[in-house]
Design an enzyme around this catalytic site. Sequence first.
Site, PDB file in Angstrom:
ATOM      1  N   ASP A 199       0.813  -1.218   0.000  1.00 37.62           N
ATOM      2  CA  ASP A 199       0.000   0.000   0.000  1.00 37.62           C
ATOM      3  C   ASP A 199       0.844   1.265   0.000  1.00 37.62           C
ATOM      4  OD1 ASP A 199      -2.391  -1.323   0.015  1.00 37.62           O
ATOM      5  OD2 ASP A 199      -3.167  -0.308   1.780  1.00 37.62           O
ATOM      6  N   CYS A 204     -19.902   1.452  10.852  1.00 34.10           N
ATOM      7  CA  CYS A 204     -20.439   2.734  10.390  1.00 34.10           C
ATOM      8  C   CYS A 204     -21.930   2.662  10.092  1.00 34.10           C
ATOM      9  CB  CYS A 204     -19.665   3.187   9.145  1.00 34.10           C
ATOM     10  SG  CYS A 204     -20.078   4.849   8.608  1.00 34.10           S
ATOM     11  N   GLY A 244     -13.279   3.230   4.674  1.00 38.63           N
ATOM     12  CA  GLY A 244     -13.707   1.927   5.136  1.00 38.63           C
ATOM     13  C   GLY A 244     -13.460   1.866   6.627  1.00 38.63           C
ATOM     14  N   GLY A 248     -17.282   4.865   1.564  1.00 37.56           N
ATOM     15  CA  GLY A 248     -17.308   5.851   0.481  1.00 37.56           C
ATOM     16  C   GLY A 248     -18.233   5.472  -0.651  1.00 37.56           C
ATOM     17  N   HIS A 305     -10.742   7.337   0.418  1.00 36.21           N
ATOM     18  CA  HIS A 305     -10.928   5.891   0.593  1.00 36.21           C
ATOM     19  C   HIS A 305     -11.455   5.676   2.006  1.00 36.21           C
ATOM     20  CE1 HIS A 305      -9.901   1.532   0.015  1.00 36.21           C
ATOM     21  NE2 HIS A 305     -10.021   1.608   1.333  1.00 36.21           N
TER      22      HIS A 305
END
Length: 398
Positions: A146, A282, A208, A331, A206
């Site tokens: 990443d 969330c 999450g 998102g 991004h």
Amino acid sequence: MSKLVLVLNCGSSSLKFAIVDAVSGEEHLTGLAECLHLPEARIKWKLDGKHEAQLGDGAAHEEALAFMVESIIASKPEFAANLAAIGHRVVHGGEKFTQSVLIDETVVKGIEDCSALAPLHNPAHIIGIKAAQKAFPALKNVAVFDTAFHQTMPEEAYLYALPYNLYTDHAIRRYGMHGTSHLFITRVTAELLEKPVDELNIINCHLGNGASVCAIKNGKSVDTSMGLTPLEGLVMGTRCGDIDPAIIFHLHDTLGYSVEKINNMLTKESGLQGLTQVTSDCRFVEDNYGKKEEATRAMDVFCHRLAKYVAGYTATLEGRLDAITFTGGIGENSAPIREMVLNRLAILGVEVDVEANLKARFGKEGVITTANSRVPAMVVSTNEELVIAEDTARLAAI
């Protein structure tokens, strides 16, 4: 089916997996184990229809991987027979790894050495790598980092205002994460806007369980919200993001917290989990916004922090912002969060198209701002798996 790649993406509380044709990009199998370590741990996959199974109370990555290999892949012998390589998303490569690499014992040791920089992720990646090596001993494994996409950040963005020798002697600097996703969104957005990648300026969100924002100038990362570790930046599922560093000393010196307790709190008990003191999910926050005080509080803080980052990153793009993009599980699916964030960016001339925003979820992409909006905002589904499959095929020479 000669260039099939098994892609494993072990997140802090999830495991995404896919079998991808590295040439055509076709996905023959996709799946997600989510809510790991929670009572509702479950696994979903698409293979000859949609399927779902419960993994058991508190199931972790090991149980999810075992189910994937023994129950899902085993149901299609042709998959195992035609798998050519395995690609792994790895969050943190430190300064050891600046590009994707074939995995050997030295690489595994290097990833383990970087675990202090990504304590929720790198240990999960090691679990995935070892399980894959055990299940498919004849296949090559590739690590895709990443941190690689962010190697283009200028010094002014990646240096901390600490004694400079901490960087030169100990490599303490901003690295950033989610680079594979930010890279993919950059490519796709350039196609959607019909602009060359090297002329594209966007701010990608991004979002999450882990979340980061990236300022992308002329197709390259120039700043990002995560830092030395994935703890910095936005409010996340269980991570605090930005805080006053002196809070740590106050917790230790005044309240008597141990260093271990502080570290555990900041990484596993903060963020949405800490603000609600109920859950890191969330969906609870979104569903109960305006109804439950803890959900309202958490969502307001989350959106406030995100909007500040997006607005601040406009300063890195030298006067031109082509789009604001949203990706990741939150998102791509949370219309209320996108609307709340974009409404806070009205000073940039952003105007939300409420109907379009509501429709953009569950895999549906598109522009979510009106024709009058000075800056378009878009929902774009990420596909880290495809980027990983392509790198894996290249390095494994399949």
